[in-house]
Design an enzyme around this catalytic site. Structure first.
Site, mmCIF file in Angstrom:
data_model
loop_
_atom_site.group_PDB
_atom_site.id
_atom_site.type_symbol
_atom_site.label_atom_id
_atom_site.label_comp_id
_atom_site.label_asym_id
_atom_site.label_seq_id
_atom_site.Cartn_x
_atom_site.Cartn_y
_atom_site.Cartn_z
ATOM 1 N N HIS A 133 0.855 -1.191 0.000
ATOM 2 C CA HIS A 133 0.000 0.000 0.000
ATOM 3 C C HIS A 133 0.891 1.241 0.000
ATOM 4 O O HIS A 133 1.741 1.398 0.876
ATOM 5 C CB HIS A 133 -0.911 0.014 1.246
ATOM 6 C CG HIS A 133 -2.068 -0.931 1.142
ATOM 7 N ND1 HIS A 133 -3.201 -0.795 1.904
ATOM 8 C CD2 HIS A 133 -2.266 -2.029 0.364
ATOM 9 C CE1 HIS A 133 -4.064 -1.757 1.596
ATOM 10 N NE2 HIS A 133 -3.504 -2.528 0.676
ATOM 11 N N TYR B 178 -9.108 5.504 7.820
ATOM 12 C CA TYR B 178 -9.296 5.818 9.243
ATOM 13 C C TYR B 178 -10.288 6.969 9.268
ATOM 14 O O TYR B 178 -10.001 8.043 8.746
ATOM 15 C CB TYR B 178 -7.979 6.266 9.871
ATOM 16 C CG TYR B 178 -6.911 5.202 9.946
ATOM 17 C CD1 TYR B 178 -6.159 4.841 8.825
ATOM 18 C CD2 TYR B 178 -6.642 4.542 11.143
ATOM 19 C CE1 TYR B 178 -5.166 3.868 8.898
ATOM 20 C CE2 TYR B 178 -5.643 3.570 11.224
ATOM 21 C CZ TYR B 178 -4.923 3.235 10.101
ATOM 22 O OH TYR B 178 -3.947 2.275 10.171
#
Ligand code: APR
Ligand code: PHB
Length: 410
Positions: free
Chosen positions: A75, A202
């Protein structure tokens, strides 16, 4: 009692113990692991899945990175959602590095299989584990399959987690423990559904924190912040999915594919550090020495940097016949531990709702109106305005998320 002998006795066959055992074996340093539960019980634990390059490198050194490279996903960034606003932290652009998305359970399985195929000794389902004569001639007594054993060794690596026996074997007046317990936990759900996004999100919302993560292209991991008194039985799958949709950006909520939970649990959040991380010939490694709130994905990664520090010390002793570095393990490991602890605490403060909770001395405000905001919450609003909405702020987050470089033993 059966007397057995090894060089390094490792307590705990979690990721810390298994990674240390594998790296020691690669260096020809003999070791035996004593584990309280069965191997399948260890693998049944659901844990996080973001690996810094440091632990990826250690897995390569340990000869267990093949499946990770095949099945893991690199990622180059992740998102932080501030209400409906999606903000991407481009960790590749800011640091030149990426993180590996690969379940901790998978890495533990790879380590366990490598240990077994290398014929290394692990006593599973061991009970009555006790450490003896830690400062001089250490040994560990334990019961396994009805037999009592005494494992004589030169050093003990306490890789037995937060509830283990190792830290408790250090006399209380020889250790200082730092702890912060957060006024909320994370309710986590694992589901065989495709992730809502190709990178982690998040999310901070007025209703509370949530996290959209993954294990593969067909398996997702989601979390929502819940009060510490909450119970998993209060949460049906539908209730969970509906709450998650209210906490993530609307376009994500529309895209979210829900399904039956295959695991659902609540984990409390705490910051904890034990100093020093060694006593006599006992070294504390990983969760045995420290705990972080999972917000920064640092739990496993700090365990790995402890292993890296300890391997350097043990190589100095056994490959270079130099014991001068024995006392350097704790200060070397702690410098990176405290860095990870601070980042995890800081990110947790910035992204969770404290709802007027008595966080600390910043609580003293005059409540002369309906608004229950606290000074702490105003500070966190200011933190978000700077760190989420400026390039400098993104660089700070990215640099700490990918992890500081491992420090070499001098
Ligand atoms: N004797 C033998 N083994 C023990 C004892 C004991 N008295 N007490 C605990 N153990 C074992 C546990 O059963 C567990 O398998 O020690 C192991 C500790 O493993 P972890 O708790 O996973 O800790 P660690 O290996 O340091 O890995 C840290 O795991 O819990 C996550 O978030 C944490 O990602 C971090 C990582
Ligand atoms: C997870 O995938 O379980 C996970 C990922 C990142 C975190 C915490 C948990 O910060």
């Amino acid at each position: 009692m059966l007397n057995i002998q090894t060089t390094i006795a490792i307590i705990g066959a979690g990721p810390s113990g298994l990674l240390l055992g594998q790296l020691l074996a690669k260096q020809g340093i003999e070791n035996i692991i004593i584990e309280r539960v069965s191997g399948s019980h260890v693998l049944g634990r659901i844990r996080a899945g973001i690996l810094e390059q440091g632990i990826v490198g250690l897995a390569e050194q340990a000869g267990v990175a093949k499946r990770m490279q095949q099945e893991g996903k690199l990622h180059d960034g992740f998102e932080i959602a501030d209400g409906d606003t999606r903000i991407r932290i481009d960790i590749k652009a800011h640091t030149g590095s990426s993180v590996m998305c690969y379940g901790q359970t998978e890495l533990t399985k790879d380590l366990m299989e490598a240990r077994e195929s290398n014929g290394l000794t692990t006593y599973y389902e061991a009970s009555e584990v006790e450490l003896h004569d830690i400062t001089n001639s250490p040994s560990i007594t334990f019961t396994c399959q009805g037999e009592r054993f005494r494992l004589n060794c030169e050093y003990i690596a306490g890789c037995d987690g937060f509830h283990g026996v190792s830290r408790a074997s250090i006399p209380a007046h020889n250790r200082q423990e730092f702890e912060r317990v957060y006024p909320f936990g994370w309710l986590g759900v694992l589901s065989d559904t495709p992730p809502v996004n190709h990178e982690l999100i998040y999310a901070r919302s007025e209703r509370g924190f949530s996290l959209c993560s993954m294990r593969s292209s067909t398996r997702s991991r989601y979390y929502i912040q819940v009060p510490t008194y909450d119970k998993v039985e209060n949460w049906s799958d539908d209730l969970f999915w509906n709450e998650l949709k209210k906490r993530i950006p609307a376009e994500m909520a529309r895209r979210l594919i829900t399904g039956p939970s295959i695991e659902k649990s609540i984990a409390p959040l705490r910051s904890f550090v034990c100093e020093p991380m060694q006593y006599g010939k006992l070294f504390l490694v990983g969760d045995a020495a420290h705990i972080v709130p999972p917000t920064g994905a640092k739990g496993l990664n700090l365990a790995a940097s402890d292993v890296n520090a300890l391997i350097q010390v043990l190589q100095r002793i056994y490959l270079h016949n130099d014991k001068s570095a024995v006392g350097h393990y704790s200060p070397l490991a702690l410098r990176r531990v405290w860095h990870g602890e601070r980042f995890s605490w800081w990110l947790s403060n910035m992204l969770h709702n404290f709802e007027g909770e008595d966080v600390d001395e910043l609580q003293n405000v005059t409540h002369n109106g309906p608004n229950r905001s606290t000074m702490f919450e105003r500070f966190m609003e200011s933190e978000r305005r700077y760190f989420l909405y400026t390039e400098e702020g993104h660089k700070v987050i990215a640099t700490q998320y990918v992890g500081m470089p491992y420090e070499e033993l001098q």
